[in-house]
Structure formats: C-alpha cells, structure tokens
Enzyme design. Structure first.
Site, PDB file in Angstrom:
ATOM      1  N   GLU A  74      30.136 -10.070  87.826  1.00 20.45           N
ATOM      2  CA  GLU A  74      30.073 -10.853  89.056  1.00 20.45           C
ATOM      3  C   GLU A  74      29.252 -12.131  88.861  1.00 20.45           C
ATOM      4  OE1 GLU A  74      30.355  -7.715  88.837  1.00 20.45           O
ATOM      5  OE2 GLU A  74      31.265  -6.825  90.634  1.00 20.45           O
ATOM      6  N   ASP A 120      27.359  -0.716  84.016  1.00 18.57           N
ATOM      7  CA  ASP A 120      26.927  -1.111  85.366  1.00 18.57           C
ATOM      8  C   ASP A 120      25.604  -0.457  85.744  1.00 18.57           C
ATOM      9  OD1 ASP A 120      29.035  -2.761  85.652  1.00 18.57           O
ATOM     10  OD2 ASP A 120      30.177  -1.480  87.018  1.00 18.57           O
ATOM     11  N   ASN A 135      36.476 -11.339  94.579  1.00 17.53           N
ATOM     12  CA  ASN A 135      35.788 -11.271  93.290  1.00 17.53           C
ATOM     13  C   ASN A 135      35.983  -9.881  92.690  1.00 17.53           C
ATOM     14  OD1 ASN A 135      34.271 -12.096  91.135  1.00 17.53           O
ATOM     15  ND2 ASN A 135      32.299 -12.100  92.194  1.00 17.53           N
ATOM     16  N   HIS A 188      26.441  -7.673  94.191  1.00 17.27           N
ATOM     17  CA  HIS A 188      25.938  -6.482  94.871  1.00 17.27           C
ATOM     18  C   HIS A 188      24.890  -5.734  94.057  1.00 17.27           C
ATOM     19  CE1 HIS A 188      29.204  -3.934  92.704  1.00 17.27           C
ATOM     20  NE2 HIS A 188      29.186  -5.131  92.164  1.00 17.27           N
ATOM     21  N   ARG A 189      25.131  -5.622  92.743  1.00 15.42           N
ATOM     22  CA  ARG A 189      24.198  -4.814  91.946  1.00 15.42           C
ATOM     23  C   ARG A 189      22.834  -5.496  91.794  1.00 15.42           C
ATOM     24  NH1 ARG A 189      27.025  -0.686  91.256  1.00 15.42           N
ATOM     25  NH2 ARG A 189      29.214  -0.840  90.675  1.00 15.42           N
ATOM     26  N   ASP A 228      35.846  -5.127  97.869  1.00 15.75           N
ATOM     27  CA  ASP A 228      36.795  -5.021  96.753  1.00 15.75           C
ATOM     28  C   ASP A 228      38.009  -4.159  97.085  1.00 15.75           C
ATOM     29  OD1 ASP A 228      35.143  -6.653  95.351  1.00 15.75           O
ATOM     30  OD2 ASP A 228      34.921  -5.329  93.610  1.00 15.75           O
ATOM     31  N   LYS A 252      30.312  -5.421  98.628  1.00 15.03           N
ATOM     32  CA  LYS A 252      31.336  -5.270  97.583  1.00 15.03           C
ATOM     33  C   LYS A 252      31.589  -3.800  97.277  1.00 15.03           C
ATOM     34  CE  LYS A 252      32.514  -7.803  93.415  1.00 15.03           C
ATOM     35  NZ  LYS A 252      33.357  -6.970  92.638  1.00 15.03           N
TER      36      LYS A 252
END
Ligand code: DC
Length: 684
Positions: free
Chosen positions: A360, A332, A98, A406-407, A52, A439
């Site tokens: 995402e 998040d 993204n 990613h998360r 990112d 990311k």
C-alpha cells in the site's frame, strides 16, 4: 468507524477482553472471485466488509454477477450467483481502489475471458495502485496471447484488456511467471486459468524464488473448495488438470483475518498483564499463513493458548525478547513485529521483507520514519529493518502519518502502550487519517478501545460549561464526534432525576417553596437508583425511551430544582466519572470544569447573550412543533441561570483556568473549529 482527520490515543497501560475478528481479506476476495466465476449460487458467510471487498463486489456486479444479502441464523450472508465461466457483459470499466487482491486476479481472469470470448475491459485504481507493479503478470498473460494495453506507465495499472470472440490461448508451453515480486501474480493465474482448462491441462512455471508461499496455499485450498485440484511440484510448477471447471461449494465460510489477529496477539503480549486478550475468528487450525505470526510472537515472549477458531494471549516474558527473523512467510503480520520491537530488550532485526516496498506504501520506509518519530533507533536496507526501542526518557509524543495504509495505522496504535515500557513521561500518540483501517478492519479502533485501559488522569477530558441554551450541548456533541471521543451531556442526568422525582410526586410544591429534608432525601434516593441508558441521542429510563420527555422545556426547570440539592449532586458524581473512558471524553454541563473533572485538559466556558439564547431555543422548539414565545423563554432562562448561579453547591461559574467563549455571533461550525484548534494547541 472513525471518519475523522486524526485520532488521539492517550497513553495506555493494560488490555484484556474478547475481540471478534472481521473476515480475512485474502480469503474474502478470492472466494468472491471464485464464486463469481462459478455456475450457480454460493452463499458466503462472515465475508469481510471493507474497502477492498467493496471494490471487488462492485466489479462482480458490473460483470453481471447477481449479489444479494440476507440474514441466516441471525447473521448476514451474501449470495453470489456467478457467470459460469461465460461473460455477460463484453465491456466494463472497473475501478479497484487500492486492492491488489482485486486488481491482479481480475486482470488475469478478464484477460483470459476477453481472449476466448471477446470483450474490452479497463481496470484502474487510486494513484498508489498505479505505482504498484503488475508487469510480471501482464508479461505472463501476453505469452498466452492476451492483448493488454498499458494505459499509463508500462508495467503498472491502469490497463485495457481486449480480444475478439473465438480467440485462442497458447497453452502448449508452460506459462512462466515471476514469483519474487508478488505472489499475487501466481495467485491471479491459478485463479483464472481453470477458465482455459476444459479441453487441455494448463501448466504454470514460477521463475525466481517464490515469495509469500503461504498465500499460494490459501489460493490452492480455496480452488480445491471450488472443484479445482491443482497439482504442485515443489513451488516451481503447478498443473491445472484437463477438464477442470469451477463448481460452487454451495456455501462457504470466511475465516477471521489472521493478519488482523496479529495486532491483538501483540496487544496480549504487551498489555495482557495477568489477564488474556481472547481473539475469536482464527485459531491454530487456520489456512492463513499469517497465523505463523503467533510463533514469532511467542519467540518474543507472548504466552499463547489456542483452539479451533480462537487464540488467547497474555504477557509471558517481559520485557519482550528481541528477535532476528526472516519474515518471508509472514509478510503482512511481520509489520506488527516491528512495533513489538518497541517493547523488547535489544535490537529486533526483520529480514526477507522486500515485498513491503511494493505494498500500500513503501512499508519499510514508512515504518522506519514513524518508529523514529516515537523515539526508536531504526536502520533499514532494501529488504530488512532493525528496530531498537527508545530509552525510557526518549519516548516522543508523535503524530503518526499512515500513508493510506491500514496496517501502518493499526501497528503504530500499539505505541500508545509506552507507559508499559517505562516511558518517562508517558506520551500520547496521534494517528492521522484513522479511516484508512477501513481497507480491512473498519472497527479496529473501537475494538482496541473496548479492550484497553488507561490511568484515569491520562484520559483527556474537554469540559464545556455554560448557561442554558448557550449552545454547549450541540458544540460538545460535535467536538466529541470530530475527535472520536465519548460524550457526556450531564444535564440529561439532572433532567432524568427531575422527571423521575416529579413522577413520584416529589416536586409537586411550587418552585419557590424550599423542599423539606425528607423530600430531599427521597429525591437523592431517586438519583442514586436512576436506571438510565444512552443510545446515541436517545435516552432510555427503566427500559422505556423517554427522550422527548427528558428534553422537554419543563424538565429543564425540574432539573434546575433537583440539581440544587447537594445529595443529588453527590449521587450523580460517580456516574459522571464513569463516562471518562479511552480515548477521551467531552462533557458539558455547569460544573464539568469546576467540580466533576477539575483536571480536564481543556475547559471552555460558553456564553451567549440572553436574547441570542432565547432566540436559539425558540427556533429549536418551533422546529419540533412546540409553540413558545421568545419573551417567555427569555425570562425562564434568566430565572434558571439565576438559580444555577446562586445555589450553594457547584454553582454555575467559569473554572479559573477556563477559556471564555462568547458564541453569540459565531456559527456552530466556527465554534467547533475554534474548540478543536484550542485542543490541538494543548495537545502539541
Ligand atoms: O444543560 P441542561 O439545560 O440540560 O441542564 C438542565 C439543568 O440541570 C440546568 O438548569 C442545571 C442542571 N445542571 C447542573 O446543575 N449541573 C450540570 N452539570 C448539568 C446540568
């Protein structure tokens, strides 16, 4: 970073140690944009290096900012020389991957600049970015008089922003923006509109309940650092005073990422048994809203200590307490709570997470699907999720799909600690496309593995044994790389002993003459005190790079002699076992499957006919500029094989449960694919 299709995590049972967090994504991209819009040079410390931030950096460079990296006090810093509010290039096509934190603010800033100074800019991203809404921001910018074309579906990227020089913005009335879909729309306007506030004040009004308020706090704190003092009335009205102009603070430090910290806070709460997980980079003084995840983790049972820039977490209450929480303030990090719920007693219910659906991926749907795969019971609604952990016998070995999110990858990796929830039997977890962590946290899995421990027998080993020059070294190294596992070339240990013993004059006698007992004892002592270190392909002995000597043909013959001594084999045994570490080991040699790792999950006995082996070895030597004849090599190989096969201890022979693999007419790529296929079959 793991660039492999899937990463297998063995069942894990404990964690402790220190992790240094990468820089915050939210802070990094805001700082980059502000530095890019300011006049002068800003030195950015501890910037996050990730997908990112890479797209933001590329965009700034395309727009004419100067970026240069250098080392200051032993650490890399980035100097950003900004535009000073004046466009350098009137046209650009920006690809923003993204990264919402790049797409939204750049849209606002470039729309304003194109309107005032003229220019045409196209902003696009990956297909998922084209499904992430931006219409509310576009509407706000159109009220201001910005000209924005939808290049795809209206309300979503890609977009074209354009204007002719000398245009004006309608700033008489407050700019109105919706706050209930993404707080990034407001952030984007706050970051961009100081560009228009030189001669008049600019007012922004939020429509609807503002979500994710803590991210607005980050925006305001950073604007302050860049000389913009926004006045705020509640969360409804924001005023940028007349005469505002970005002023570089000269140098700025990026905090560690508080959202990334959440995985390690959870790790400590779940697996920090009597020992803490220490997290460096954020502490209780953080400006990031996700730091409040710590309170939620404490409510579930985490024992937390903190100071400026650090946290220490260990297990407190166990099993964890189930939680009911409105997570609007930690959107998040709240994902991590959904996974901690696997270790809680009862049902954890998270509400206020409607924004998950436009991230995402649709994170509510994704989380529900993947938690069910490991055996949890999950209910979901438009803006909530409820997770009940599996019963001990109901844990399932799962292939976790990560949705390029990613998360998802980082959260679900915590399911590997299922032995601590009493999973019967403990299960492995496969993370698909682990590279997506790039990311925000490219080295996430390396950090996780460096802190985590497993029962030795849970750590999978693939043993690849076979005669000299069968190609097992190349095969094993490539299989290890493909799986993201550790690699042990056990032959190197014997070679190193051979080299060291030879240097001490212990192998002066001809190979046919048996070594007397005193010499054998001295060689075993050499093996026991071997000071050897591996760095990728390089081999260091006593602090000196001895790779070339160790890999030399002559050292193979020395190794073959010392490896026949039982005391030498015994001295090297533990050293080889020590290579078995999370997430797994590929080991090659002569007795990996028979003696050292008899419980290896997959054993391959690799052969090739003598002519092929001699030819391969010949090619290898010639490519290194070493001359040799094929006939000479072949007779050496055969002599070595004979000695390795007929020695009394750990003779070269296939394990009973080994797969025989003659690769005489198989390419290395095919051989790697074959071993991975066998491994996948075993895993399933
Ligand atoms: O695989 P290599 O050529 O590097 O091995 C050198 C010698 O070491 C080989 O002739 C036999 C010995 N060896 C061994 O006895 N046991 C092992 N596990 C690995 C190597």
């Amino acid at each position: 970073m793991f660039s492999i299709p899937a990463l297998d995590l063995p069942p894990l049972k404990a964690a402790s140690g220190t992790v240094h967090l990468p820089g915050s994504k939210s802070i990094s991209n805001r700082v980059l944009l502000l530095a890019g819009l300011s006049a002068g040079t800003t030195t950015v410390h501890d910037l996050l290096e990730s997908d990112d931030t890479a797209v933001m950096l590329k965009a700034l460079a395309q727009l004419g900012c100067t970026l240069s990296r250098r080392v200051q006090d032993g650490r890399e810093v980035l100097d950003v020389t900004g535009l000073g509010g004046r466009l350098r290039s009137a046209q650009a096509k920006l690809f923003l991957g993204n990264a919402g934190t790049a797409m939204r603010p750049l849209t606002a800033a470039l729309a304003v600049l194109a309107t005032l100074q003229g220019g045409t800019f196209e902003l696009s991203g990956v297909p998922r970015m084209h499904e992430r809404p931006i219409g509310d921001l576009v509407d706000a910018l159109r009220q201001l008089g910005c000209r924005i074309d939808d290049l795809g579906q209206p309300g979503y990227p890609p977009l074209r922003l354009h204007g002719a020089a000398g245009g004006k913005l309608n700033l008489q009335a407050p700019v109105r923006v919706r706050g209930d879909v993404s707080s990034q729309f407001l952030t984007a306007l706050l970051l961009a509109l100081p560009l228009a506030a030189a001669t008049q004040e600019v007012m922004i009004e939020v429509e609807g309940e503002l979500i994710s308020k803590p991210y607005i706090d980050i925006t305001l704190a950073l604007l302050q650092r860049f000389g913009i003092a926004v006045q705020r009335e509640g969360w409804q009205r924001f005023t940028i005073p007349m005469g505002s102009a970005y002023a570089s603070p000269g140098s700025i430090h990026v905090e560690g990422d508080a959202s990334s910290a959440s995985y390690f806070v959870a790790l400590g709460a779940i697996a920090g048994i009597g020992q803490a997980v220490r997290i460096e980079g954020v502490g209780a003084d953080s400006i990031q809203g996700d730091i409040r995840f710590v309170e939620a983790a404490q409510a579930m049972g985490a024992a937390v200590r903190s100071g400026p820039g650090w946290l220490e977490v260990q297990r407190g209450t166990w099993p964890l307490r189930a939680l009911e929480l409105d997570c609007n303030h930690i959107p998040d990090a709240a994902m991590t709570l959904a996974v901690m719920a696997l270790y809680a007693q009862g049902t954890t219910r998270l509400t206020g997470i409607g924004s998950w659906r436009v991230k995402e991926t649709d994170r509510i749907a994704a989380m529900a699907t993947e938690l069910r795969k490991v055996g949890a019971t999950v209910d979901e609604g438009p803006d909530w999720i409820a997770v009940t952990p599996p019963l001990a016998h109901a844990w399932q070995r799962a292939r976790i799909h990560t949705y390029d999110d990613h998360r998802m990858a980082m959260c679900l990796s915590l399911a590997a600690f299922n032995p601590l929830a009493g999973a019967q039997p403990p299960v492995a977890v496969r993370i698909e496309d682990p590279r997506c962590v790039g990311k925000t946290f490219p080295d996430y899995f390396e950090a996780l593995f460096s802190l985590s421990r497993a029962q030795v027998h849970d750590i999978p080993v693939i043993a690849i044994d076979g005669p000299s020059s069968s190609g097992k070294g190349t095969l094993a190294a490539q299989v290890a790389a493909a799986l993201g596992w550790h690699y042990l070339d056990s032959g190197v240990l014997y070679r190193a002993v051979g080299v060291a013993a030879h240097a001490r004059g212990l192998l002066a006698a001809p190979a046919e003459v048996p070594l007397d007992e005193a010499t054998q004892t001295r060689i075993a002592a050499v093996a026991a005190s071997l000071n050897i270190r591996f760095e990728g392909e390089r081999v260091w002995m006593d602090g000196v790079d001895r790779t070339d000597v160790v890999r030399h043909e002559a050292s193979g013959a020395l190794a073959s002699r010392v490896s026949a001594l039982p005391a030498v084999r015994a001295a090297l045994h533990q050293r080889q076992l020590d290579f078995r570490a999370v997430p797994g080991l590929v080991a090659d040699g002569r007795d990996m499957g028979t003696v050292v790792f008899p419980d290896a999950r997959l054993k391959v006995f690799l052969t090739a006919d003598a002519a092929t082996r001699a030819e391969r070895r010949h090619k290898q030597l010639i490519s290194k500029g070493i001359s040799a004849t094929i006939e000479g090599l072949r007779s050496d190989l055969e002599a070595r094989d004979l000695r390795d096969r007929t020695r009394a201890v750990a003779p070269l022979k296939p394990a009973e449960d080994a797969v025989m693999f003659d690769n005489s007419s198989t390419s290395i790529e095919e051989s790697v694919a074959q071993v991975l296929k066998w491994w996948s079959a075993r895993w399933a």
